[in-house]
Design a protein around this motif. Structure first.
Motif, PDB file in Angstrom:
ATOM      1  N   LYS A  31      -2.785 -35.039  37.113  1.00 29.27           N
ATOM      2  CA  LYS A  31      -2.508 -33.563  37.619  1.00 29.27           C
ATOM      3  C   LYS A  31      -1.427 -32.809  37.109  1.00 29.27           C
ATOM      4  CE  LYS A  31      -2.373 -31.554  42.376  1.00 29.27           C
ATOM      5  NZ  LYS A  31      -3.338 -30.810  42.157  1.00 29.27           N
ATOM      6  N   PRO A  32      -1.598 -31.565  37.044  1.00 28.66           N
ATOM      7  CA  PRO A  32      -0.633 -30.646  36.471  1.00 28.66           C
ATOM      8  C   PRO A  32       0.432 -30.617  37.552  1.00 28.66           C
ATOM      9  CG  PRO A  32      -2.731 -29.611  35.739  1.00 28.66           C
ATOM     10  CD  PRO A  32      -3.011 -30.955  36.666  1.00 28.66           C
ATOM     11  N   VAL A  33       1.769 -30.373  37.226  1.00 29.09           N
ATOM     12  CA  VAL A  33       2.762 -30.091  38.185  1.00 29.09           C
ATOM     13  C   VAL A  33       2.767 -28.323  38.398  1.00 29.09           C
ATOM     14  CG1 VAL A  33       5.297 -29.566  38.415  1.00 29.09           C
ATOM     15  CG2 VAL A  33       4.287 -31.726  37.564  1.00 29.09           C
ATOM     16  N   THR A  34       2.446 -28.070  39.483  1.00 31.02           N
ATOM     17  CA  THR A  34       2.658 -26.761  39.699  1.00 31.02           C
ATOM     18  C   THR A  34       4.130 -26.177  39.929  1.00 31.02           C
ATOM     19  OG1 THR A  34       2.056 -26.905  42.092  1.00 31.02           O
ATOM     20  CG2 THR A  34       0.354 -26.232  40.765  1.00 31.02           C
ATOM     21  N   PHE A  35       4.563 -25.021  39.162  1.00 30.91           N
ATOM     22  CA  PHE A  35       5.862 -24.692  39.260  1.00 30.91           C
ATOM     23  C   PHE A  35       6.188 -23.244  39.632  1.00 30.91           C
ATOM     24  CE2 PHE A  35       9.589 -24.487  35.904  1.00 30.91           C
ATOM     25  CZ  PHE A  35      10.703 -24.188  37.003  1.00 30.91           C
ATOM     26  N   MET A  36       6.770 -22.668  40.609  1.00 25.29           N
ATOM     27  CA  MET A  36       6.904 -21.509  40.676  1.00 25.29           C
ATOM     28  C   MET A  36       8.392 -20.919  40.816  1.00 25.29           C
ATOM     29  SD  MET A  36       4.920 -19.403  44.038  1.00 25.29           S
ATOM     30  CE  MET A  36       6.158 -19.648  45.379  1.00 25.29           C
ATOM     31  N   TRP A  37       8.523 -19.823  40.571  1.00 25.13           N
ATOM     32  CA  TRP A  37       9.919 -19.174  40.549  1.00 25.13           C
ATOM     33  C   TRP A  37       9.679 -17.407  40.871  1.00 25.13           C
ATOM     34  CZ3 TRP A  37       7.771 -20.984  36.283  1.00 25.13           C
ATOM     35  CH2 TRP A  37       7.434 -19.968  35.078  1.00 25.13           C
ATOM     36  N   TRP A  38      10.943 -16.950  40.925  1.00 23.95           N
ATOM     37  CA  TRP A  38      10.906 -15.580  40.886  1.00 23.95           C
ATOM     38  C   TRP A  38      11.710 -14.920  39.635  1.00 23.95           C
ATOM     39  CZ3 TRP A  38      13.854 -17.572  45.015  1.00 23.95           C
ATOM     40  CH2 TRP A  38      15.165 -17.227  44.883  1.00 23.95           C
ATOM     41  N   GLY A  39      11.742 -13.750  39.257  1.00 26.57           N
ATOM     42  CA  GLY A  39      12.383 -13.394  38.253  1.00 26.57           C
ATOM     43  C   GLY A  39      11.754 -12.172  37.619  1.00 26.57           C
ATOM     44  N   ASN A  40      12.580 -11.392  36.548  1.00 26.73           N
ATOM     45  CA  ASN A  40      11.912 -10.517  35.684  1.00 26.73           C
ATOM     46  C   ASN A  40      11.307 -11.052  34.650  1.00 26.73           C
ATOM     47  OD1 ASN A  40      14.105 -11.253  34.192  1.00 26.73           O
ATOM     48  ND2 ASN A  40      15.365  -9.364  34.692  1.00 26.73           N
ATOM     49  N   GLU A  41      10.861 -10.288  33.687  1.00 25.82           N
ATOM     50  CA  GLU A  41      10.130 -10.593  32.596  1.00 25.82           C
ATOM     51  C   GLU A  41      11.113 -11.592  31.605  1.00 25.82           C
ATOM     52  OE1 GLU A  41       6.947 -10.498  31.852  1.00 25.82           O
ATOM     53  OE2 GLU A  41       6.805  -9.674  33.854  1.00 25.82           O
ATOM     54  N   THR A  42      12.424 -11.272  31.469  1.00 25.59           N
ATOM     55  CA  THR A  42      13.363 -11.885  30.659  1.00 25.59           C
ATOM     56  C   THR A  42      13.542 -13.548  31.224  1.00 25.59           C
ATOM     57  OG1 THR A  42      14.424 -10.083  30.067  1.00 25.59           O
ATOM     58  CG2 THR A  42      15.567 -12.125  29.664  1.00 25.59           C
ATOM     59  N   ARG A  43      13.591 -13.566  32.549  1.00 26.11           N
ATOM     60  CA  ARG A  43      13.561 -14.619  33.263  1.00 26.11           C
ATOM     61  C   ARG A  43      12.366 -15.767  33.298  1.00 26.11           C
ATOM     62  NH1 ARG A  43      15.911 -15.222  39.274  1.00 26.11           N
ATOM     63  NH2 ARG A  43      17.822 -14.954  38.066  1.00 26.11           N
ATOM     64  N   HIS A  44      11.260 -14.767  33.341  1.00 25.88           N
ATOM     65  CA  HIS A  44       9.915 -15.496  33.218  1.00 25.88           C
ATOM     66  C   HIS A  44       9.731 -16.347  31.669  1.00 25.88           C
ATOM     67  CE1 HIS A  44       9.045 -13.852  36.816  1.00 25.88           C
ATOM     68  NE2 HIS A  44       8.228 -12.808  36.379  1.00 25.88           N
ATOM     69  N   ALA A  45      10.234 -15.533  30.546  1.00 30.30           N
ATOM     70  CA  ALA A  45      10.046 -15.954  29.417  1.00 30.30           C
ATOM     71  C   ALA A  45      10.853 -17.298  29.240  1.00 30.30           C
ATOM     72  CB  ALA A  45      10.454 -14.666  28.304  1.00 30.30           C
ATOM     73  N   ALA A  46      11.970 -17.044  29.584  1.00 29.14           N
ATOM     74  CA  ALA A  46      12.977 -18.180  29.293  1.00 29.14           C
ATOM     75  C   ALA A  46      12.580 -19.412  30.069  1.00 29.14           C
ATOM     76  CB  ALA A  46      14.162 -17.873  29.813  1.00 29.14           C
ATOM     77  N   THR A  47      12.232 -19.227  31.124  1.00 30.09           N
ATOM     78  CA  THR A  47      11.525 -20.466  32.073  1.00 30.09           C
ATOM     79  C   THR A  47      10.283 -20.967  31.725  1.00 30.09           C
ATOM     80  OG1 THR A  47      12.463 -19.221  34.077  1.00 30.09           O
ATOM     81  CG2 THR A  47      11.008 -21.394  34.526  1.00 30.09           C
ATOM     82  N   ASN A  48       9.580 -20.274  30.862  1.00 31.90           N
ATOM     83  CA  ASN A  48       8.247 -20.681  30.367  1.00 31.90           C
ATOM     84  C   ASN A  48       8.743 -21.430  29.344  1.00 31.90           C
ATOM     85  OD1 ASN A  48       5.842 -20.114  31.972  1.00 31.90           O
ATOM     86  ND2 ASN A  48       6.356 -18.036  31.430  1.00 31.90           N
TER      87      ASN A  48
END
Length: 443
Positions: A31-48
């Protein structure tokens, strides 16, 4: 950020929420791990990008990423936790921990149950225990900040040349509060009536007061059960110290301190002019202080009240990484969490998007990359090595710091005595903390 201690109505559902089993190892692994966070596009790109590094290092492991804006995130995650639909791993604010931590069976997973998969040895005990309530570890810090003493090197060198006095002691050195006060007096006397060694503003003065009160009390002023850890006598000693610091000119004049609390330009004007030559401020504000003062920044040693403990200092988690109590994939979520916090490949992708990394090894990764350097890096390391108190969800309660500021303001301009100020604060703190314990179900 300031703490907001509330409790969502949706949490009344918690007593009815069933606890699901983790299922078989085979089913969990698939089963894939579901992973949620908040932020702007820069933070999204870094976390991905950090997630992609995890997947590359762990072939066969899958992650479903769920980036969000901050608006609406609080209500969304609280509702999901209440009805068992939360992602496996998610970002959770330090300010919300009190909302969910004090029930008999918190909706956040106890990470101590997953300690074989999460390496806690990379962090100081005081740091990771910032996410511990009632013996349960409900989150690990995404990043860190804290309070430090820094100064305008140009102005202090000018003082040093004028008087022959050395620069203030730095990390690895020591001095007492008496020596600190004497140094501030000599600086003020030499540099003129508009000068002060330490600037004041709303946040700086509030936390300076709390820091000194906690140092005097020998424990952080409020613990994780929303209880006072100081006495009326401690308050009187703290007020006496601040009166002395004001009288000798280490701090600005009382009327200027009060003005600095209102958001006027008195602080930035005096800092820019070099009149107010130092700060008790967040480590994350060091670069801002450097820009405002147009000077390199030096780091002062924390003045001591005669003992080595630093009970008035804590390392603040920027936010927490938490796992849902009802996660059906908690083990893989723990593996991902461990990678995000501890693996250099993840840290190199996240950089400072989640504030300064919470481990020394993580900080070194960014230092070697040239991303974390200078006094911001040095002051953070010094704080981590020195802090003696763990973070609690009640440290930054605005009602408490506002009461402290308001009554101190009356005292420092002569509007009321130290005894009147201490009596009023004891009564106000007792009322505020009693209400907080009742609201959050703390016995």
């Amino acid at each position: 950020m300031k703490a907001k201690v509330v409790i969502s109505i949706t949490l009344v559902l918690l007593m009815m929420v069933p606890v699901f089993s983790a299922g078989s190892a085979e089913a969990t692994a698939a089963k894939p791990v579901t992973f949620m966070w908040w932020g702007n596009e820069t933070r999204h790109a870094a976390t991905n990008a950090a997630v992609e590094q995890y997947k590359a290092a762990n072939p066969g492991k899958q992650v479903t990423t769920m980036p969000n804006p901050f608006d609406g995130y609080h209500d969304k995650i609280i509702i999901q936790l209440a009805n068992s639909t939360a992602p496996d791993l998610f970002c959770f604010s330090t300010e919300w921990l009190a909302e969910v931590a004090y029930t008999k069976n918190p909706v956040l997973k106890d990470l101590y149950d997953l300690k074989d998969l999460i390496d806690l040895s990379t962090m100081s005990e005081n740091l990771y225990k910032g996410g511990e309530i009632n013996g349960k570890l409900l989150g690990l810090p995404t990043g860190i900040s804290g309070w430090t003493y820094t100064y305008n090197i140009n102005k202090l060198q000018e003082f040093s040349k004028k008087t022959g006095k050395p620069l203030p002691p730095g990390p690895g050195q020591s001095w007492t509060f008496e020596q600190f006060i004497q140094y501030g007096k000599e600086f003020h006397d030499a540099m003129g009536p508009s000068s002060a060694l330490i600037a004041t503003s709303k946040d700086q003065l509030s936390h300076f007061l709390v820091h000194v009160l906690s140092e005097i009390a020998g424990a952080y002023y409020v613990n994780d059960q929303a209880q006072m850890q100081f006495t009326r006598a401690n308050l009187l000693e703290m007020l006496s110290l601040f009166k002395r610091m004001t009288d000798v000119g280490l701090l600005p004049a009382g009327r200027q301190q009060v003005e600095s609390l209102t958001g006027t330009t008195v602080t930035t004007t005096n800092v820019a002019a070099g009149n107010w030559a130092g700060w008790y401020s967040w480590t994350s504000n060091v670069a801002e202080n450097e820009a405002t003062s147009n000077s390199p920044i030096g780091i002062m040693a924390y003045p001591s009240l005669g003992r080595p403990e630093a009970d008035g200092l804590f390392v603040r988690p920027a936010q927490f990484w938490s796992i849902a109590r009802d996660s059906k994939n908690a083990e893989d979520a723990a593996r991902l969490l461990n990678f995000i916090v501890n693996d250099g490949r993840s840290i190199a992708e996240l950089k400072l998007e989640r504030s300064v990394p919470p481990t020394e090894a993580g900080q070194k990764v960014l230092a070697d990359m040239g991303i974390l350097s200078g006094p911001s890096y040095e002051s953070t390391r010094y704080l981590m090595q020195t802090a003696g108190s763990k973070y609690t969800p009640f440290i930054l309660i605005p009602e408490l710091t506002e009461a402290l500021r308001n009554e101190y303001s009356k005292f420092i301009v002569g509007g009321q005595t130290a005894e009147e100020t201490a009596d009023t604060l004891m009564s106000q703190f007792d009322s505020i903390l009693t209400r907080i314990r009742r609201t959050n179900g703390i016995q």
